[in-house]
Scaffold this motif. Structure first.
Motif, PDB file in Angstrom:
ATOM      1  N   SER A 210     -56.950  33.070   3.398  1.00 17.30           N
ATOM      2  CA  SER A 210     -56.705  31.898   4.225  1.00 17.30           C
ATOM      3  C   SER A 210     -57.974  31.475   4.955  1.00 17.30           C
ATOM      4  CB  SER A 210     -55.597  32.189   5.253  1.00 17.30           C
ATOM      5  OG  SER A 210     -54.362  32.354   4.612  1.00 17.30           O
ATOM      6  N   GLU A 211     -58.204  30.174   4.993  1.00 12.61           N
ATOM      7  CA  GLU A 211     -59.287  29.621   5.783  1.00 12.61           C
ATOM      8  C   GLU A 211     -58.687  28.657   6.808  1.00 12.61           C
ATOM      9  OE1 GLU A 211     -62.103  27.771   3.214  1.00 12.61           O
ATOM     10  OE2 GLU A 211     -63.049  29.668   2.643  1.00 12.61           O
ATOM     11  N   TRP A 212     -59.517  28.265   7.756  1.00 15.00           N
ATOM     12  CA  TRP A 212     -59.068  27.375   8.806  1.00 15.00           C
ATOM     13  C   TRP A 212     -59.922  26.114   8.841  1.00 15.00           C
ATOM     14  CZ3 TRP A 212     -54.685  28.821  11.249  1.00 15.00           C
ATOM     15  CH2 TRP A 212     -54.330  30.176  11.182  1.00 15.00           C
ATOM     16  N   GLU A 213     -59.253  25.015   9.117  1.00 13.79           N
ATOM     17  CA  GLU A 213     -59.955  23.775   9.417  1.00 13.79           C
ATOM     18  C   GLU A 213     -59.734  23.462  10.896  1.00 13.79           C
ATOM     19  OE1 GLU A 213     -60.121  21.091   5.316  1.00 13.79           O
ATOM     20  OE2 GLU A 213     -58.781  20.524   6.962  1.00 13.79           O
ATOM     21  N   LEU A 214     -60.828  23.391  11.628  1.00 13.43           N
ATOM     22  CA  LEU A 214     -60.770  23.043  13.041  1.00 13.43           C
ATOM     23  C   LEU A 214     -61.237  21.588  13.165  1.00 13.43           C
ATOM     24  CD1 LEU A 214     -62.439  26.260  14.503  1.00 13.43           C
ATOM     25  CD2 LEU A 214     -60.042  25.880  13.867  1.00 13.43           C
ATOM     26  N   ILE A 215     -60.416  20.742  13.736  1.00 15.44           N
ATOM     27  CA  ILE A 215     -60.688  19.303  13.743  1.00 15.44           C
ATOM     28  C   ILE A 215     -60.694  18.789  15.182  1.00 15.44           C
ATOM     29  CG2 ILE A 215     -59.943  17.040  12.903  1.00 15.44           C
ATOM     30  CD1 ILE A 215     -58.366  18.639  10.710  1.00 15.44           C
ATOM     31  N   CYS A 216     -61.745  18.063  15.544  1.00 21.95           N
ATOM     32  CA  CYS A 216     -61.830  17.386  16.841  1.00 21.95           C
ATOM     33  C   CYS A 216     -62.120  15.901  16.597  1.00 21.95           C
ATOM     34  CB  CYS A 216     -62.954  17.984  17.701  1.00 21.95           C
ATOM     35  SG  CYS A 216     -62.567  19.612  18.390  1.00 21.95           S
ATOM     36  N   GLN A 217     -61.408  15.045  17.321  1.00 21.45           N
ATOM     37  CA  GLN A 217     -61.596  13.598  17.164  1.00 21.45           C
ATOM     38  C   GLN A 217     -61.579  12.929  18.535  1.00 21.45           C
ATOM     39  OE1 GLN A 217     -59.388  10.793  17.681  1.00 21.45           O
ATOM     40  NE2 GLN A 217     -60.929   9.380  16.879  1.00 21.45           N
ATOM     41  N   SER A 218     -62.467  11.935  18.702  1.00 22.19           N
ATOM     42  CA  SER A 218     -62.515  11.195  19.965  1.00 22.19           C
ATOM     43  C   SER A 218     -63.181   9.845  19.745  1.00 22.19           C
ATOM     44  CB  SER A 218     -63.268  11.992  21.031  1.00 22.19           C
ATOM     45  OG  SER A 218     -63.189  11.354  22.296  1.00 22.19           O
ATOM     46  N   GLU A 219     -63.011   8.934  20.712  1.00 18.06           N
ATOM     47  CA  GLU A 219     -63.670   7.631  20.691  1.00 18.06           C
ATOM     48  C   GLU A 219     -64.604   7.506  21.886  1.00 18.06           C
ATOM     49  OE1 GLU A 219     -60.836   4.418  18.360  1.00 18.06           O
ATOM     50  OE2 GLU A 219     -60.994   4.345  20.542  1.00 18.06           O
ATOM     51  N   GLY A 220     -65.733   6.838  21.671  1.00 18.46           N
ATOM     52  CA  GLY A 220     -66.670   6.618  22.762  1.00 18.46           C
ATOM     53  C   GLY A 220     -67.832   5.754  22.332  1.00 18.46           C
ATOM     54  N   TYR A 221     -68.819   5.634  23.238  1.00 13.37           N
ATOM     55  CA  TYR A 221     -70.008   4.844  22.972  1.00 13.37           C
ATOM     56  C   TYR A 221     -71.111   5.291  23.919  1.00 13.37           C
ATOM     57  CZ  TYR A 221     -72.978   0.795  22.068  1.00 13.37           C
ATOM     58  OH  TYR A 221     -74.022  -0.010  21.710  1.00 13.37           O
ATOM     59  N   PRO A 222     -72.364   5.379  23.439  1.00 14.71           N
ATOM     60  CA  PRO A 222     -72.812   5.199  22.051  1.00 14.71           C
ATOM     61  C   PRO A 222     -72.439   6.414  21.184  1.00 14.71           C
ATOM     62  CG  PRO A 222     -74.669   5.766  23.448  1.00 14.71           C
ATOM     63  CD  PRO A 222     -73.490   5.607  24.360  1.00 14.71           C
ATOM     64  N   LYS A 223     -72.978   6.437  19.978  1.00 16.30           N
ATOM     65  CA  LYS A 223     -72.640   7.472  19.008  1.00 16.30           C
ATOM     66  C   LYS A 223     -72.976   8.857  19.556  1.00 16.30           C
ATOM     67  CE  LYS A 223     -73.405   6.432  14.737  1.00 16.30           C
ATOM     68  NZ  LYS A 223     -74.067   6.181  13.433  1.00 16.30           N
ATOM     69  N   ALA A 224     -72.042   9.782  19.415  1.00 15.92           N
ATOM     70  CA  ALA A 224     -72.228  11.139  19.935  1.00 15.92           C
ATOM     71  C   ALA A 224     -72.438  12.133  18.797  1.00 15.92           C
ATOM     72  CB  ALA A 224     -71.028  11.567  20.772  1.00 15.92           C
ATOM     73  N   GLU A 225     -73.215  13.156  19.081  1.00 12.32           N
ATOM     74  CA  GLU A 225     -73.368  14.287  18.173  1.00 12.32           C
ATOM     75  C   GLU A 225     -72.295  15.311  18.529  1.00 12.32           C
ATOM     76  OE1 GLU A 225     -76.645  17.859  17.319  1.00 12.32           O
ATOM     77  OE2 GLU A 225     -77.132  16.153  18.625  1.00 12.32           O
ATOM     78  N   VAL A 226     -71.730  15.984  17.514  1.00  5.69           N
ATOM     79  CA  VAL A 226     -70.721  17.012  17.769  1.00  5.69           C
ATOM     80  C   VAL A 226     -71.324  18.384  17.473  1.00  5.69           C
ATOM     81  CG1 VAL A 226     -68.407  17.852  17.259  1.00  5.69           C
ATOM     82  CG2 VAL A 226     -68.876  15.394  17.168  1.00  5.69           C
ATOM     83  N   ILE A 227     -71.271  19.240  18.474  1.00  2.97           N
ATOM     84  CA  ILE A 227     -71.826  20.590  18.387  1.00  2.97           C
ATOM     85  C   ILE A 227     -70.675  21.588  18.405  1.00  2.97           C
ATOM     86  CG2 ILE A 227     -73.334  22.279  19.510  1.00  2.97           C
ATOM     87  CD1 ILE A 227     -74.743  19.837  20.832  1.00  2.97           C
TER      88      ILE A 227
ATOM     89  N   ASP B 102     -62.530  -1.835  19.903  1.00  2.68           N
ATOM     90  CA  ASP B 102     -63.447  -2.626  20.738  1.00  2.68           C
ATOM     91  C   ASP B 102     -64.911  -2.212  20.590  1.00  2.68           C
ATOM     92  OD1 ASP B 102     -63.041  -4.869  22.185  1.00  2.68           O
ATOM     93  OD2 ASP B 102     -62.220  -3.880  23.942  1.00  2.68           O
ATOM     94  N   GLN B 103     -65.373  -2.030  19.381  1.00  2.00           N
ATOM     95  CA  GLN B 103     -66.762  -1.656  19.078  1.00  2.00           C
ATOM     96  C   GLN B 103     -67.130  -0.236  19.510  1.00  2.00           C
ATOM     97  OE1 GLN B 103     -66.610  -4.863  21.105  1.00  2.00           O
ATOM     98  NE2 GLN B 103     -66.046  -5.770  19.149  1.00  2.00           N
ATOM     99  N   LEU B 104     -66.145   0.584  19.822  1.00  2.00           N
ATOM    100  CA  LEU B 104     -66.423   1.991  20.094  1.00  2.00           C
ATOM    101  C   LEU B 104     -66.587   2.732  18.769  1.00  2.00           C
ATOM    102  CD1 LEU B 104     -63.856   2.804  22.928  1.00  2.00           C
ATOM    103  CD2 LEU B 104     -66.164   1.901  23.133  1.00  2.00           C
ATOM    104  N   TYR B 105     -67.112   3.964  18.850  1.00  2.00           N
ATOM    105  CA  TYR B 105     -67.210   4.827  17.671  1.00  2.00           C
ATOM    106  C   TYR B 105     -66.030   5.791  17.661  1.00  2.00           C
ATOM    107  CZ  TYR B 105     -72.052   3.332  16.937  1.00  2.00           C
ATOM    108  OH  TYR B 105     -73.181   2.600  16.701  1.00  2.00           O
ATOM    109  N   SER B 106     -65.392   5.894  16.515  1.00  2.00           N
ATOM    110  CA  SER B 106     -64.365   6.915  16.299  1.00  2.00           C
ATOM    111  C   SER B 106     -65.027   8.072  15.563  1.00  2.00           C
ATOM    112  CB  SER B 106     -63.197   6.340  15.477  1.00  2.00           C
ATOM    113  OG  SER B 106     -62.246   7.344  15.219  1.00  2.00           O
ATOM    114  N   VAL B 107     -65.145   9.210  16.237  1.00  2.00           N
ATOM    115  CA  VAL B 107     -65.904  10.344  15.715  1.00  2.00           C
ATOM    116  C   VAL B 107     -64.940  11.486  15.386  1.00  2.00           C
ATOM    117  CG1 VAL B 107     -67.787  11.962  16.158  1.00  2.00           C
ATOM    118  CG2 VAL B 107     -67.850   9.665  17.170  1.00  2.00           C
ATOM    119  N   THR B 108     -64.997  11.956  14.153  1.00  2.00           N
ATOM    120  CA  THR B 108     -64.163  13.079  13.717  1.00  2.00           C
ATOM    121  C   THR B 108     -65.053  14.178  13.155  1.00  2.00           C
ATOM    122  OG1 THR B 108     -62.364  11.561  13.142  1.00  2.00           O
ATOM    123  CG2 THR B 108     -62.242  13.802  12.245  1.00  2.00           C
ATOM    124  N   SER B 109     -64.884  15.387  13.656  1.00  2.00           N
ATOM    125  CA  SER B 109     -65.691  16.514  13.188  1.00  2.00           C
ATOM    126  C   SER B 109     -64.771  17.638  12.733  1.00  2.00           C
ATOM    127  CB  SER B 109     -66.618  17.006  14.305  1.00  2.00           C
ATOM    128  OG  SER B 109     -67.533  17.956  13.821  1.00  2.00           O
TER     129      SER B 109
END
Length: 210
Positions: A128-145, A167-174
């Protein structure tokens, strides 16, 4: 006021002969998305506004405080600030010549609300493996660590995608895939480099696999 980079203008024309200069008490504003801002410039002659060249994106959201003009203050109020409002604005005072000053408006939308999910997937050799998912909206573009509870960096193993959000925000999914043991703790950190701000969420590998 005239927004130089996006050619949106609200010009103040003067109708009184006088020597004058334009001053700005605050040359830079940093405003959160959805809030209001009032930018100010000052001059030494009376004036009135000219809305002939106002950009359509500002209609209903921009107001020049007319009662301040006779006091030598040009105060431009923008409500419900959006990322597209960011840029350099020109406060232009003109009468047989002109003087002006620039004001910079920066817009930020912190990645405060992080949606997180932990999903089990079938890995190689039946493990078994795991997928860990984080999602958020914001501005400007963010790096996910990504890092675990022992502060080991897993960012290089993650896949981060950027899409157009509200509204021109970034939807970021990691998404981070891992075959770590149960009860292991991971952190996803949304790092806004431009404003040096970060928000984070904690994900824990569950002990029971359904």
């Amino acid at each position: 006021f005239e927004e130089v980079s996006l050619v949106k203008s609200l010009e103040l024309q003067q109708h009184k002969t006088s020597l004058f200069t334009v001053e700005v008490p605050q040359p830079q504003y940093i405003v959160e998305y959805g809030s209001n801002v009032t930018m100010e410039c000052r001059f030494r002659v009376n004036g009135k506004e000219n809305l002939n060249n106002q950009h359509s994106n500002y209609r209903g959201r921009v107001n020049l405080l007319k009662e301040k003009l006779q006091l030598g203050q040009s105060m431009l109020q923008i409500t419900n600030v959006k990322p597209t409002d960011a840029g350099t604005y020109l406060c232009l005072i003109g009468y047989e010549g002109a003087d002006y000053k620039t004001i910079t408006l920066q817009v930020k939308a912190p990645y405060r609300n992080i949606t997180k999910r932990t999903v089990t997937v079938q890995g190689t050799a039946g493990h078994s493996e795991w997928e860990l998912i984080c999602q958020s909206e914001g501005y400007p573009k963010a790096e996910v660590i990504w890092h675990n509870g022992e502060h080991q960096d897993f960012s290089a193993k993650a896949n981060t995608t950027y899409e157009a959000g509200t509204d021109q925000l970034y939807s970021v999914t990691s998404t981070l895939k891992t075959n770590t043991s149960v009860n292991e703790t991971f952190h996803c950190v949304f790092w806004n480099k431009e404003f040096k701000e970060n928000t984070s969420a904690i994900l824990i590998i569950p002990g029971n696999v359904s």
